[in-house]
Scaffold this motif. Structure first.
Motif, PDB file in Angstrom:
ATOM      1  N   GLY A   1      58.268   2.061  -9.307  1.00  0.00           N
ATOM      2  CA  GLY A   1      56.669   2.358  -9.465  1.00  0.00           C
ATOM      3  C   GLY A   1      55.681   1.647  -8.469  1.00  0.00           C
ATOM      4  O   GLY A   1      55.933   0.738  -8.046  1.00  0.00           O
TER       5      GLY A   1
ATOM      6  N   ARG B   1      57.064   2.570 -28.376  1.00  0.00           N
ATOM      7  CA  ARG B   1      57.335   1.235 -27.877  1.00  0.00           C
ATOM      8  C   ARG B   1      57.605   0.257 -28.947  1.00  0.00           C
ATOM      9  O   ARG B   1      57.253   0.301 -29.928  1.00  0.00           O
ATOM     10  CB  ARG B   1      56.014   0.888 -27.506  1.00  0.00           C
TER      11      ARG B   1
ATOM     12  N   TYR C   1      56.244  11.525 -10.452  1.00  0.00           N
ATOM     13  CA  TYR C   1      55.557  11.503 -11.866  1.00  0.00           C
ATOM     14  C   TYR C   1      54.554  10.369 -11.960  1.00  0.00           C
ATOM     15  O   TYR C   1      54.508   9.526 -11.009  1.00  0.00           O
ATOM     16  CB  TYR C   1      56.492  10.904 -12.978  1.00  0.00           C
TER      17      TYR C   1
ATOM     18  N   LEU D   1      55.244   7.151  -9.975  1.00  0.00           N
ATOM     19  CA  LEU D   1      56.929   6.915  -9.995  1.00  0.00           C
ATOM     20  C   LEU D   1      57.641   8.060  -9.224  1.00  0.00           C
ATOM     21  O   LEU D   1      57.504   9.199  -9.334  1.00  0.00           O
ATOM     22  CB  LEU D   1      57.743   6.805 -11.475  1.00  0.00           C
TER      23      LEU D   1
ATOM     24  N   PHE E   1      64.945   6.276 -11.190  1.00  0.00           N
ATOM     25  CA  PHE E   1      63.745   6.002 -10.501  1.00  0.00           C
ATOM     26  C   PHE E   1      63.379   4.915  -9.825  1.00  0.00           C
ATOM     27  O   PHE E   1      64.308   3.845  -9.775  1.00  0.00           O
ATOM     28  CB  PHE E   1      62.700   5.721 -11.935  1.00  0.00           C
TER      29      PHE E   1
ATOM     30  N   LEU F   1      62.251   6.113 -23.652  1.00  0.00           N
ATOM     31  CA  LEU F   1      61.573   7.412 -23.211  1.00  0.00           C
ATOM     32  C   LEU F   1      62.552   8.254 -23.592  1.00  0.00           C
ATOM     33  O   LEU F   1      63.693   8.151 -22.945  1.00  0.00           O
ATOM     34  CB  LEU F   1      61.047   7.364 -21.852  1.00  0.00           C
TER      35      LEU F   1
ATOM     36  N   GLN G   1      52.139   7.883 -14.690  1.00  0.00           N
ATOM     37  CA  GLN G   1      52.135   7.300 -15.770  1.00  0.00           C
ATOM     38  C   GLN G   1      50.999   6.542 -16.211  1.00  0.00           C
ATOM     39  O   GLN G   1      50.583   5.513 -15.257  1.00  0.00           O
ATOM     40  CB  GLN G   1      53.624   6.547 -16.159  1.00  0.00           C
TER      41      GLN G   1
ATOM     42  N   PRO H   1      61.841   3.599 -15.210  1.00  0.00           N
ATOM     43  CA  PRO H   1      62.636   3.873 -16.389  1.00  0.00           C
ATOM     44  C   PRO H   1      64.109   3.704 -15.920  1.00  0.00           C
ATOM     45  O   PRO H   1      64.511   4.017 -14.957  1.00  0.00           O
ATOM     46  CB  PRO H   1      62.292   5.378 -16.881  1.00  0.00           C
TER      47      PRO H   1
ATOM     48  N   PHE I   1      59.046  14.560 -20.064  1.00  0.00           N
ATOM     49  CA  PHE I   1      59.183  13.221 -20.736  1.00  0.00           C
ATOM     50  C   PHE I   1      58.240  13.402 -22.135  1.00  0.00           C
ATOM     51  O   PHE I   1      57.285  13.950 -22.008  1.00  0.00           O
ATOM     52  CB  PHE I   1      58.735  12.267 -19.975  1.00  0.00           C
ATOM     53  N   GLY I   2      58.684  12.721 -23.002  1.00  0.00           N
ATOM     54  CA  GLY I   2      57.925  12.391 -24.262  1.00  0.00           C
ATOM     55  C   GLY I   2      57.061  11.300 -23.938  1.00  0.00           C
ATOM     56  O   GLY I   2      56.924  10.854 -22.953  1.00  0.00           O
ATOM     57  N   SER I   3      56.270  10.975 -25.023  1.00  0.00           N
ATOM     58  CA  SER I   3      55.033   9.801 -25.007  1.00  0.00           C
ATOM     59  C   SER I   3      55.734   8.386 -25.086  1.00  0.00           C
ATOM     60  O   SER I   3      55.046   7.637 -24.948  1.00  0.00           O
ATOM     61  CB  SER I   3      54.033  10.003 -25.840  1.00  0.00           C
TER      62      SER I   3
ATOM     63  N   ARG J   1      55.518   6.032 -32.486  1.00  0.00           N
ATOM     64  CA  ARG J   1      54.974   5.845 -31.109  1.00  0.00           C
ATOM     65  C   ARG J   1      55.154   4.322 -30.863  1.00  0.00           C
ATOM     66  O   ARG J   1      55.351   3.748 -29.652  1.00  0.00           O
ATOM     67  CB  ARG J   1      53.509   6.160 -31.134  1.00  0.00           C
TER      68      ARG J   1
ATOM     69  N   MET K   1      59.631   0.251 -23.684  1.00  0.00           N
ATOM     70  CA  MET K   1      59.603   1.642 -24.235  1.00  0.00           C
ATOM     71  C   MET K   1      60.624   2.350 -23.834  1.00  0.00           C
ATOM     72  O   MET K   1      61.519   2.133 -23.001  1.00  0.00           O
ATOM     73  CB  MET K   1      58.269   1.860 -23.073  1.00  0.00           C
TER      74      MET K   1
ATOM     75  N   TYR L   1      61.597  13.771  -7.255  1.00  0.00           N
ATOM     76  CA  TYR L   1      60.367  14.110  -8.201  1.00  0.00           C
ATOM     77  C   TYR L   1      59.408  12.995  -8.204  1.00  0.00           C
ATOM     78  O   TYR L   1      59.473  11.938  -7.989  1.00  0.00           O
ATOM     79  CB  TYR L   1      60.869  14.194  -9.906  1.00  0.00           C
TER      80      TYR L   1
ATOM     81  N   TYR M   1      49.259   3.347 -18.630  1.00  0.00           N
ATOM     82  CA  TYR M   1      50.084   2.422 -19.067  1.00  0.00           C
ATOM     83  C   TYR M   1      50.232   3.013 -20.834  1.00  0.00           C
ATOM     84  O   TYR M   1      49.401   3.117 -21.606  1.00  0.00           O
ATOM     85  CB  TYR M   1      49.142   1.140 -19.132  1.00  0.00           C
ATOM     86  N   GLY M   2      51.416   2.564 -20.917  1.00  0.00           N
ATOM     87  CA  GLY M   2      51.850   2.613 -22.357  1.00  0.00           C
ATOM     88  C   GLY M   2      52.127   4.079 -22.830  1.00  0.00           C
ATOM     89  O   GLY M   2      52.325   4.454 -23.927  1.00  0.00           O
ATOM     90  N   GLU M   3      51.972   5.041 -21.815  1.00  0.00           N
ATOM     91  CA  GLU M   3      52.075   6.503 -22.288  1.00  0.00           C
ATOM     92  C   GLU M   3      53.537   6.947 -21.514  1.00  0.00           C
ATOM     93  O   GLU M   3      54.306   6.156 -20.812  1.00  0.00           O
ATOM     94  CB  GLU M   3      51.011   7.076 -21.786  1.00  0.00           C
ATOM     95  N   GLY M   4      53.919   8.267 -21.776  1.00  0.00           N
ATOM     96  CA  GLY M   4      54.885   8.990 -21.278  1.00  0.00           C
ATOM     97  C   GLY M   4      54.505   9.318 -19.821  1.00  0.00           C
ATOM     98  O   GLY M   4      53.530   9.058 -19.146  1.00  0.00           O
ATOM     99  N   LEU M   5      55.781   9.871 -19.061  1.00  0.00           N
ATOM    100  CA  LEU M   5      55.407  10.327 -17.590  1.00  0.00           C
ATOM    101  C   LEU M   5      54.991  11.908 -17.543  1.00  0.00           C
ATOM    102  O   LEU M   5      55.474  12.488 -18.290  1.00  0.00           O
ATOM    103  CB  LEU M   5      56.771  10.311 -17.050  1.00  0.00           C
TER     104      LEU M   5
END
Lengths: 114, 114
Positions: free
Chosen positions: B107, A110, B35, B88, B104, A91, B37, A43, A105-107, A9, A89, B33, B39-43
């Motif tokens: 955001g 970073r 999405y 996004l 994309f 992804l 998100q 992204p 999408f995955g998490s 992660r 990050m 699409y 902060y610091g995580e996936g979509l």
């Protein structure tokens, strides 16, 4: 199925070191994508695979970056000789080969290069 | 190449207020699409639109694709703190008609004040 998994992660590395990230897609998905996202931006596409074949690479993917998907299942993204500008990050996403099937999408991983 | 422009780039609203986020494409959209998100995580996938004039809703979030398929809007009714995050929009370039990569926008960061 638990979705798209990414490992690790978080990764902190010193400039010049090599790092490798792993992505496990949804098992029935034959397409796998890698993206890079920096703070305040959407992204950016890096590369994608259909099964084990790498079908497209972005010009963002310099020769220090390499991605593999050897058996058409999990994928790895390696960055050699990391630079501070690689901090972002990373992804991973997967999908079926059909329009409108959706991208999961995955998490993310970073990466911080110090 | 196709580009997506989101507006506004950031938004602060009072809890309970409605809001709209726009996504404009430089070319015809073949799959749009949305999405979310954290902060610091996936979509997290919200909705996908394909047909001109299409509208989809999920809970208090509604997304529309205009007839010309070059603009989409995301509308949140009676916003809550749980709606806070980065929204996004992503689109499949027209050259890909079998589930190609997503491009994309930059955001929209949404903050909801209690």
């Amino acid at each position: 199925d638990t979705g798209v998994s990414q490992d690790p992660r978080h990764k902190i590395t010193k400039r010049g070191q090599n790092v490798t990230f792993r992505c496990d897609p949804i098992s029935e998905h034959n397409r796998l994508y890698w993206y890079r996202q920096t703070l305040g931006q959407g992204p950016e596409f890096l590369t994608y695979f259909q099964n084990e074949a790498q079908l497209e690479k972005s010009r963002l993917l310099s020769d220090r970056f390499s991605a593999e998907r050897p058996k058409g299942s999990f994928s790895t993204l390696e960055i050699q000789r990391t630079e501070q500008g690689d901090s972002a990050m990373y992804l991973c996403a997967s999908s079926l080969k059909s329009q409108g099937s959706g991208y999961t999408f995955g998490s993310g991983t970073r990466l911080t290069v110090v | 190449s196709q580009e997506l422009e989101q507006s506004p780039q950031s938004l602060i609203v009072q809890e309970g207020k409605n809001l709209t986020i726009n996504c404009t494409s430089s070319k015809t959209l073949y799959g749009l699409y949305w999405y979310k998100q954290k902060y610091g995580e996936g979509l997290i996938f919200l909705m996908m639109l394909q047909k001109g004039g299409e509208e989809k809703s999920h809970e208090k979030i509604t997304a529309k694709l205009d007839e010309k398929k070059q603009q989409s809007s995301l509308h949140i009714t009676a916003s809550q703190p749980s709606h806070a995050g980065i929204y996004l929009c992503g689109a499949e370039p027209p050259i890909y008609n079998q589930g190609g990569k997503l491009i994309f926008g930059q955001g929209t960061e949404l903050s909801v004040k209690p």
